[in-house]
Write an enzyme that holds these catalytic residues in place. Structure first.
Site, PDB file in Angstrom:
ATOM      1  N   ASN A   9       0.862  -1.184   0.000  1.00  0.00           N
ATOM      2  CA  ASN A   9       0.000   0.000   0.000  1.00  0.00           C
ATOM      3  C   ASN A   9       0.898   1.234   0.000  1.00  0.00           C
ATOM      4  O   ASN A   9       1.504   1.560   1.020  1.00  0.00           O
ATOM      5  CB  ASN A   9      -0.899  -0.052   1.252  1.00  0.00           C
ATOM      6  CG  ASN A   9      -1.798   1.166   1.371  1.00  0.00           C
ATOM      7  OD1 ASN A   9      -1.877   1.988   0.465  1.00  0.00           O
ATOM      8  ND2 ASN A   9      -2.482   1.282   2.510  1.00  0.00           N
ATOM      9  N   LYS A  11       0.009   4.208  -0.117  1.00  0.00           N
ATOM     10  CA  LYS A  11      -0.632   5.360   0.535  1.00  0.00           C
ATOM     11  C   LYS A  11      -0.362   6.610  -0.318  1.00  0.00           C
ATOM     12  O   LYS A  11      -0.407   6.528  -1.540  1.00  0.00           O
ATOM     13  CB  LYS A  11      -0.156   5.502   1.986  1.00  0.00           C
ATOM     14  CG  LYS A  11      -0.312   4.176   2.749  1.00  0.00           C
ATOM     15  CD  LYS A  11      -0.114   4.288   4.220  1.00  0.00           C
ATOM     16  CE  LYS A  11      -0.289   2.899   4.855  1.00  0.00           C
ATOM     17  NZ  LYS A  11      -0.222   2.907   6.295  1.00  0.00           N
ATOM     18  N   HIS A  94      -9.727   1.147   4.599  1.00  0.00           N
ATOM     19  CA  HIS A  94      -8.467   1.131   5.337  1.00  0.00           C
ATOM     20  C   HIS A  94      -8.665   1.958   6.609  1.00  0.00           C
ATOM     21  O   HIS A  94      -9.410   2.938   6.600  1.00  0.00           O
ATOM     22  CB  HIS A  94      -7.355   1.732   4.466  1.00  0.00           C
ATOM     23  CG  HIS A  94      -6.015   1.608   5.101  1.00  0.00           C
ATOM     24  ND1 HIS A  94      -5.585   2.475   6.077  1.00  0.00           N
ATOM     25  CD2 HIS A  94      -5.022   0.708   4.916  1.00  0.00           C
ATOM     26  CE1 HIS A  94      -4.367   2.098   6.468  1.00  0.00           C
ATOM     27  NE2 HIS A  94      -4.008   1.040   5.776  1.00  0.00           N
ATOM     28  N   GLU A  96      -7.017   4.158   8.001  1.00  0.00           N
ATOM     29  CA  GLU A  96      -6.767   5.605   7.864  1.00  0.00           C
ATOM     30  C   GLU A  96      -7.994   6.299   7.285  1.00  0.00           C
ATOM     31  O   GLU A  96      -8.306   7.430   7.635  1.00  0.00           O
ATOM     32  CB  GLU A  96      -5.516   5.833   6.997  1.00  0.00           C
ATOM     33  CG  GLU A  96      -4.248   5.523   7.802  1.00  0.00           C
ATOM     34  CD  GLU A  96      -3.064   5.064   6.978  1.00  0.00           C
ATOM     35  OE1 GLU A  96      -3.056   5.239   5.746  1.00  0.00           O
ATOM     36  OE2 GLU A  96      -2.132   4.497   7.593  1.00  0.00           O
ATOM     37  N   GLU A 176      -6.090  -5.791  10.018  1.00  0.00           N
ATOM     38  CA  GLU A 176      -5.020  -4.859  10.376  1.00  0.00           C
ATOM     39  C   GLU A 176      -5.325  -4.222  11.725  1.00  0.00           C
ATOM     40  O   GLU A 176      -6.121  -3.277  11.804  1.00  0.00           O
ATOM     41  CB  GLU A 176      -4.916  -3.744   9.328  1.00  0.00           C
ATOM     42  CG  GLU A 176      -4.588  -4.231   7.931  1.00  0.00           C
ATOM     43  CD  GLU A 176      -3.994  -3.108   7.097  1.00  0.00           C
ATOM     44  OE1 GLU A 176      -2.825  -3.232   6.734  1.00  0.00           O
ATOM     45  OE2 GLU A 176      -4.692  -2.111   6.844  1.00  0.00           O
ATOM     46  N   GLY A 182       1.924   1.202  10.946  1.00  0.00           N
ATOM     47  CA  GLY A 182       2.891   2.292  10.897  1.00  0.00           C
ATOM     48  C   GLY A 182       3.586   2.561  12.225  1.00  0.00           C
ATOM     49  O   GLY A 182       4.230   3.590  12.397  1.00  0.00           O
ATOM     50  N   SER A 222       2.794  -3.202  10.250  1.00  0.00           N
ATOM     51  CA  SER A 222       4.233  -3.334  10.512  1.00  0.00           C
ATOM     52  C   SER A 222       4.822  -4.654  10.034  1.00  0.00           C
ATOM     53  O   SER A 222       5.703  -5.230  10.692  1.00  0.00           O
ATOM     54  CB  SER A 222       4.536  -3.096  12.002  1.00  0.00           C
ATOM     55  OG  SER A 222       4.186  -1.767  12.357  1.00  0.00           O
TER      56      SER A 222
HETATM   57  P1  PGA Z   1       2.455  -0.522   7.745  1.00  0.00           P
HETATM   58  O1  PGA Z   1       1.044  -0.169   7.067  1.00  0.00           O
HETATM   59  O2  PGA Z   1       2.946  -1.780   7.076  1.00  0.00           O
HETATM   60  O3  PGA Z   1       3.325   0.667   7.454  1.00  0.00           O
HETATM   61  O4  PGA Z   1       2.212  -0.732   9.200  1.00  0.00           O
HETATM   62  C1  PGA Z   1       0.122  -1.179   6.798  1.00  0.00           C
HETATM   63  C2  PGA Z   1      -1.129  -0.606   6.196  1.00  0.00           C
HETATM   64  O5  PGA Z   1      -1.492   0.534   6.534  1.00  0.00           O
HETATM   65  O6  PGA Z   1      -1.801  -1.256   5.376  1.00  0.00           O
END
Ligand code: PGA
Length: 263
Positions: A9, A11, A94, A96, A176, A182, A222
């Protein structure tokens, strides 16, 4: 056997030049994985058409898709538009977008339904916050997110959910945990397996056992080149949704090798 699916992803990262160069570098390095591990990138909407037009084995996903086929929805992108430019699918809800853009389980479901009916893959993201986990609400949260979204999707028929390719069902779920995204603080493989087994049981209750056995459940939060194999060896972890560790195409291609059968 569910073939592993690993999606990076991006982003809101990468300018057009970097997007093109990194995509092509990754496609070159993962050629040998074709047919054995499904790989893809969820990219900023601006780049979907150009990258999908490269016709590589790397699936190109959007990061969001609207539920209406067209209309007065400024700033949105419709599933038929994604299909028209050969996108493979889209992420949906997602965390976010849930936190910053008011995404709800009901709108998530409508987006999933629109994608599936267009013949595109929908990757529905679910997961609990740290407070929810600490107060023992994990299962309640997952049950609500899955029931409400899949209920609102209107996708009750196997053909909607599974599509025509037995190796690549149209619906996948990305588990997730919000506290792991993150933060550098991934769940343990044991925690991931427990949550995934619960998600599969819920899918069985909602969609039926045989469909639940085919749907791929990805772990996200992560994931790195170092810890990926530990997750991908768990019986109910069918892939990964990778943020930070997907930005470097070389490292991400190595991470994807952990999805090869028998690894
Ligand atoms: P990350 O993000 O691997 O940086 O933790 C995962 C995601 O947001 O799908």
């Amino acid at each position: 056997m569910r073939q592993k699916l690993i999606i990076g992803n991006w982003k809101m990262h990468k300018t057009a030049h970097a997007a093109r160069m990194d995509f092509l570098a990754f496609a070159e390095r993962t050629k040998a994985l074709a047919g054995r591990v499904d790989v893809g990138y969820a990219v900023p909407a601006l780049y979907v058409a150009e990258l999908a037009a490269r016709r590589t084995q790397v699936g190109v996903y959007a990061q969001n898709a609207h539920w209406a086929a067209q209309g007065a929805f400024t700033g949105e992108i419709a599933a038929p538009m994604l299909s028209d430019v050969a996108a493979r699918g889209s992420l949906v809800a997602h965390s976010e977008r849930r936190q910053m853009n008011g995404e709800t389980d009901a709108t998530a479901g409508k987006r999933v339904g629109a994608l599936l009916r267009t013949g595109l893959e929908a990757v529905l993201c679910v997961g609990e916050t740290l407070a929810q986990r600490e107060t023992g609400a994990l299962k309640e949260v997952l049950t609500r997110q899955l029931s409400e979204a899949l209920g609102a999707s209107g996708a009750a028929h196997a053909t909607d959910v599974l599509g025509s390719d037995p190796m690549r069902p149209l619906l996948s779920i990305a588990y997730e945990p919000v506290w792991a995204i993150g933060t550098g603080k991934a769940a343990t493989p044991v925690e991931a397996q427990e949550a995934h087994a619960f998600v599969r049981a819920e899918l069985g209750r909602i969609l039926g056992q045989s469909m639940a056995a085919k749907i791929r459940i990805l772990y996200g939060g992560s994931v790195t080149t170092t810890n990926a194999a530990g997750f991908l060896q768990c019986p109910d972890v069918d892939g990964a949704l990778v943020g930070g560790a997907c930005l470097d195409p070389v490292g991400f291609s190595q991470l994807c090798e952990a999805g090869l059968p028998g690894r």
